[in-house]
Motif scaffolding. Structure first.
Motif, PDB file in Angstrom:
ATOM      1  N   ASP A   1     -10.083   8.206  -1.734  1.00 17.31           N
ATOM      2  CA  ASP A   1      -8.827   7.728  -2.333  1.00 17.31           C
ATOM      3  C   ASP A   1      -7.753   7.806  -1.263  1.00 17.31           C
ATOM      4  OD1 ASP A   1      -7.913   7.483  -5.552  1.00 17.31           O
ATOM      5  OD2 ASP A   1      -6.278   7.817  -4.113  1.00 17.31           O
TER       6      ASP A   1
ATOM      7  N   TRP B   1       0.967   6.639  -6.763  1.00 18.48           N
ATOM      8  CA  TRP B   1      -0.219   7.430  -7.141  1.00 18.48           C
ATOM      9  C   TRP B   1      -0.031   8.892  -6.801  1.00 18.48           C
ATOM     10  CZ3 TRP B   1      -3.124   6.312 -10.826  1.00 18.48           C
ATOM     11  CH2 TRP B   1      -3.306   4.974 -11.180  1.00 18.48           C
TER      12      TRP B   1
ATOM     13  N   TYR C   1      -0.338   5.118 -17.993  1.00 21.52           N
ATOM     14  CA  TYR C   1      -1.320   4.723 -19.026  1.00 21.52           C
ATOM     15  C   TYR C   1      -1.817   5.912 -19.847  1.00 21.52           C
ATOM     16  CZ  TYR C   1      -4.317   6.103 -15.098  1.00 21.52           C
ATOM     17  OH  TYR C   1      -4.888   6.782 -14.055  1.00 21.52           O
TER      18      TYR C   1
ATOM     19  N   PHE D   1       0.838  -1.205   0.000  1.00 18.23           N
ATOM     20  CA  PHE D   1       0.000   0.000   0.000  1.00 18.23           C
ATOM     21  C   PHE D   1       0.873   1.256   0.000  1.00 18.23           C
ATOM     22  CE2 PHE D   1      -3.631  -2.391   2.312  1.00 18.23           C
ATOM     23  CZ  PHE D   1      -4.268  -2.669   1.103  1.00 18.23           C
TER      24      PHE D   1
ATOM     25  N   SER E   1      -4.588   8.510  -1.779  1.00 16.74           N
ATOM     26  CA  SER E   1      -3.514   9.441  -2.124  1.00 16.74           C
ATOM     27  C   SER E   1      -3.881  10.837  -1.637  1.00 16.74           C
ATOM     28  CB  SER E   1      -3.314   9.446  -3.650  1.00 16.74           C
ATOM     29  OG  SER E   1      -2.727  10.666  -4.054  1.00 16.74           O
TER      30      SER E   1
ATOM     31  N   TRP F   1      -5.333  -2.925  -7.560  1.00 16.52           N
ATOM     32  CA  TRP F   1      -4.495  -2.368  -6.491  1.00 16.52           C
ATOM     33  C   TRP F   1      -4.863  -2.942  -5.131  1.00 16.52           C
ATOM     34  CZ3 TRP F   1      -0.597  -0.014  -8.635  1.00 16.52           C
ATOM     35  CH2 TRP F   1      -0.772   0.526  -9.921  1.00 16.52           C
ATOM     36  N   LEU F   2      -5.831  -3.858  -5.109  1.00 15.12           N
ATOM     37  CA  LEU F   2      -6.341  -4.374  -3.840  1.00 15.12           C
ATOM     38  C   LEU F   2      -5.987  -5.852  -3.702  1.00 15.12           C
ATOM     39  CD1 LEU F   2      -9.870  -2.669  -3.855  1.00 15.12           C
ATOM     40  CD2 LEU F   2      -7.687  -1.782  -2.993  1.00 15.12           C
TER      41      LEU F   2
ATOM     42  N   GLN G   1     -11.799   4.931  -4.797  1.00 16.54           N
ATOM     43  CA  GLN G   1     -10.597   5.101  -5.614  1.00 16.54           C
ATOM     44  C   GLN G   1     -10.832   6.177  -6.682  1.00 16.54           C
ATOM     45  OE1 GLN G   1     -10.138   0.458  -5.365  1.00 16.54           O
ATOM     46  NE2 GLN G   1      -8.273   1.297  -6.264  1.00 16.54           N
ATOM     47  N   CYS G   2     -11.231   7.353  -6.203  1.00 17.41           N
ATOM     48  CA  CYS G   2     -11.729   8.417  -7.088  1.00 17.41           C
ATOM     49  C   CYS G   2     -10.614   9.169  -7.807  1.00 17.41           C
ATOM     50  CB  CYS G   2     -12.587   9.377  -6.282  1.00 17.41           C
ATOM     51  SG  CYS G   2     -11.654  10.270  -4.993  1.00 17.41           S
ATOM     52  N   HIS G   3      -9.338   8.853  -7.519  1.00 17.75           N
ATOM     53  CA  HIS G   3      -8.203   9.560  -8.121  1.00 17.75           C
ATOM     54  C   HIS G   3      -8.387  11.066  -7.886  1.00 17.75           C
ATOM     55  CE1 HIS G   3      -4.520   9.713 -10.204  1.00 17.75           C
ATOM     56  NE2 HIS G   3      -4.942   9.860 -11.456  1.00 17.75           N
TER      57      HIS G   3
ATOM     58  N   GLY H   1      -8.307   8.063   2.379  1.00 14.64           N
ATOM     59  CA  GLY H   1      -8.231   6.832   3.154  1.00 14.64           C
ATOM     60  C   GLY H   1      -8.177   5.600   2.278  1.00 14.64           C
ATOM     61  N   ASN H   2      -7.776   4.508   2.918  1.00 17.64           N
ATOM     62  CA  ASN H   2      -7.690   3.222   2.234  1.00 17.64           C
ATOM     63  C   ASN H   2      -9.098   2.644   2.045  1.00 17.64           C
ATOM     64  OD1 ASN H   2      -7.158   0.389   1.651  1.00 17.64           O
ATOM     65  ND2 ASN H   2      -5.077   0.846   2.306  1.00 17.64           N
ATOM     66  N   VAL H   3      -9.345   2.054   0.891  1.00 16.54           N
ATOM     67  CA  VAL H   3     -10.641   1.422   0.615  1.00 16.54           C
ATOM     68  C   VAL H   3     -11.054   0.483   1.752  1.00 16.54           C
ATOM     69  CG1 VAL H   3     -11.689  -0.375  -0.831  1.00 16.54           C
ATOM     70  CG2 VAL H   3     -10.587   1.577  -1.886  1.00 16.54           C
TER      71      VAL H   3
ATOM     72  N   ASP I   1     -14.499  12.024 -12.155  1.00 23.88           N
ATOM     73  CA  ASP I   1     -15.752  11.254 -12.272  1.00 23.88           C
ATOM     74  C   ASP I   1     -16.700  11.584 -11.124  1.00 23.88           C
ATOM     75  OD1 ASP I   1     -14.690  10.049 -14.481  1.00 23.88           O
ATOM     76  OD2 ASP I   1     -14.896   7.987 -13.754  1.00 23.88           O
TER      77      ASP I   1
HETATM   78  C1  SAM Z   1      -6.350   4.125 -11.983  1.00 28.25           C
HETATM   79  S1  SAM Z   1      -6.815   5.212 -10.672  1.00 28.25           S
HETATM   80  C2  SAM Z   1      -8.541   5.213 -10.774  1.00 28.25           C
HETATM   81  C3  SAM Z   1      -8.860   6.000 -11.926  1.00 28.25           C
HETATM   82  C4  SAM Z   1     -10.209   6.626 -11.893  1.00 28.25           C
HETATM   83  N1  SAM Z   1     -11.212   5.656 -12.203  1.00 28.25           N
HETATM   84  C5  SAM Z   1     -10.149   7.734 -12.905  1.00 28.25           C
HETATM   85  O1  SAM Z   1     -10.645   7.526 -13.986  1.00 28.25           O
HETATM   86  O2  SAM Z   1      -9.554   8.735 -12.637  1.00 28.25           O
HETATM   87  C6  SAM Z   1      -6.567   4.243  -9.229  1.00 28.25           C
HETATM   88  C7  SAM Z   1      -6.762   5.039  -7.941  1.00 28.25           C
HETATM   89  O3  SAM Z   1      -6.838   4.088  -6.874  1.00 28.25           O
HETATM   90  C8  SAM Z   1      -6.236   4.664  -5.747  1.00 28.25           C
HETATM   91  N2  SAM Z   1      -5.907   3.559  -4.844  1.00 28.25           N
HETATM   92  C9  SAM Z   1      -5.101   2.498  -5.072  1.00 28.25           C
HETATM   93  N3  SAM Z   1      -5.113   1.660  -4.017  1.00 28.25           N
HETATM   94  C10 SAM Z   1      -5.969   2.197  -3.105  1.00 28.25           C
HETATM   95  C11 SAM Z   1      -6.392   1.787  -1.818  1.00 28.25           C
HETATM   96  N4  SAM Z   1      -5.956   0.661  -1.255  1.00 28.25           N
HETATM   97  N5  SAM Z   1      -7.285   2.573  -1.165  1.00 28.25           N
HETATM   98  C12 SAM Z   1      -7.716   3.737  -1.716  1.00 28.25           C
HETATM   99  N6  SAM Z   1      -7.339   4.177  -2.929  1.00 28.25           N
HETATM  100  C13 SAM Z   1      -6.470   3.404  -3.622  1.00 28.25           C
HETATM  101  C14 SAM Z   1      -5.048   5.441  -6.290  1.00 28.25           C
HETATM  102  O4  SAM Z   1      -4.598   6.442  -5.417  1.00 28.25           O
HETATM  103  C15 SAM Z   1      -5.625   5.985  -7.607  1.00 28.25           C
HETATM  104  O5  SAM Z   1      -6.102   7.301  -7.441  1.00 28.25           O
END
Ligand code: SAM
Length: 276
Positions: free
Chosen positions: A84, A16, A196, A9, A86, A134-135, A63-65, A109-111, A69
């Motif tokens: 999210d 991220w 990506y 993590f 990050s 990522w999970l 995981q809203c980045h 926070g973490n999912v 969205d």
């Molecule tokens: C590929 S992005 C998602 C993209 C989003 N759907 C978009 O279109 O912008 C993945 C996101 O998952 C978050 N992330 C990864 N692992 C996570 C976790 N364990 N808990 C919370 N967020 C997490 C990252 O910080 C990142 O912002």
């Protein structure tokens, strides 16, 4: 979870955090940030067609980045909380909400801690494109999703297909590279200097997991979620293979004539109401 994935993590969060500013700058136009700021609804065509009417719904966007969205869902009339892990993504999401004058709550926070971090119950949990890879533990994830939902509330999910994630393209040929199920304690560790989006990024370690479809579906059953529908798609939101072409809706497809395979998976699952 059976294993403590703290290191994974932490490494993923660093990766991220590093990508937020690059994605927000949007030099390649992948995220359509300028159009979004001008008011465009940038939800992809699959989720735009499938998510349904969200007006008045309480939505948890996991995981809203950096929140685009989440803001689009709010513009559609939903009451949205984005989460999210990050801190830089959350800061940028709050800034975008301010810039666009949109009322969205963003929580860092973490999912896996979402139930403790988010208040109340939700009509919809929304999570798309680049999430469960990522999970480590999809069973625990489904439990979190179910715990966030009101009885009768739904999960909407669209992401890369687990079959596709096992493959890579070498010299124009798609070959099998990864095992179909990644053990929780042995994530796939990679490092790439390109996001990506096509942007150059720091070579940071990513820790990812491939979850077979049956693991996902059994996780939903175990969490009391009933599958409403499931669909497979021959296009996806990012160019996973090097020579994909972008269609008129901004989605990526294999070249004409290439045997097709499912590249994305979408589904809706609903939390059972208590029988009484
Ligand atoms: C590929 S992005 C998602 C993209 C989003 N759907 C978009 O279109 O912008 C993945 C996101 O998952 C978050 N992330 C990864 N692992 C996570 C976790 N364990 N808990 C919370 N967020 C997490 C990252 O910080 C990142 O912002």
């Amino acid at each position: 979870m059976a294993h403590d994935p703290t290191t994974a993590f932490e490494r993923n969060r660093t990766l991220w955090d590093d990508r937020v500013a690059v994605h927000r700058r949007d030099a390649t136009g992948f995220y359509e940030v300028e159009d979004f700021l001008a008011g465009k609804d940038i939800l992809g065509p699959i989720e735009a067609a499938e998510v349904g009417d969200v007006r008045g719904l309480r939505v948890a966007h996991l995981q809203c980045h950096f929140g685009m969205d989440s803001i689009c869902l709010a513009r559609r009339g939903a009451i949205v909380t984005g989460l999210d892990f990050s801190p830089l993504a959350i800061a940028e999401a709050r800034e975008l909400a301010r810039e666009t004058g949109t009322d969205v709550q963003f929580v860092e926070g973490n999912v896996y801690e979402a139930r403790a971090l988010l208040e109340g119950a939700f009509d919809l949990v929304y999570t798309t494109w680049g999430t469960i890879t990522w999970l480590p533990d999809v069973t625990a994830w489904a439990q979190v999703v179910a715990s966030l939902l009101k009885p009768g509330g739904s999960l909407y999910f669209v992401d890369g297909h687990p079959m596709m994630q096992c493959l890579e393209m070498i010299d124009g040929q798609i070959v099998l590279r990864f095992d179909w199920r990644t053990p929780i304690d042995r994530p796939i560790v990679e490092s790439s200097g390109t996001s990506y989006t096509g942007d150059k990024v720091a070579h940071l370690e990513s820790h990812e997991w491939i979850h077979p479809m049956s693991d996902m579906l059994n996780a939903f059953i175990g969490a009391g979620l009933r599958l409403d529908w499931i669909r497979e798609h021959t296009r996806l939101a990012w160019p996973y293979f090097p020579n994909m072409h972008r269609d008129e809706e901004g989605m990526y497809r294999l070249t004409e004539g290439h045997p097709r395979l499912p590249l994305a998976l979408s589904l809706k699952a609903t939390k059972e109401r208590a029988r009484g």
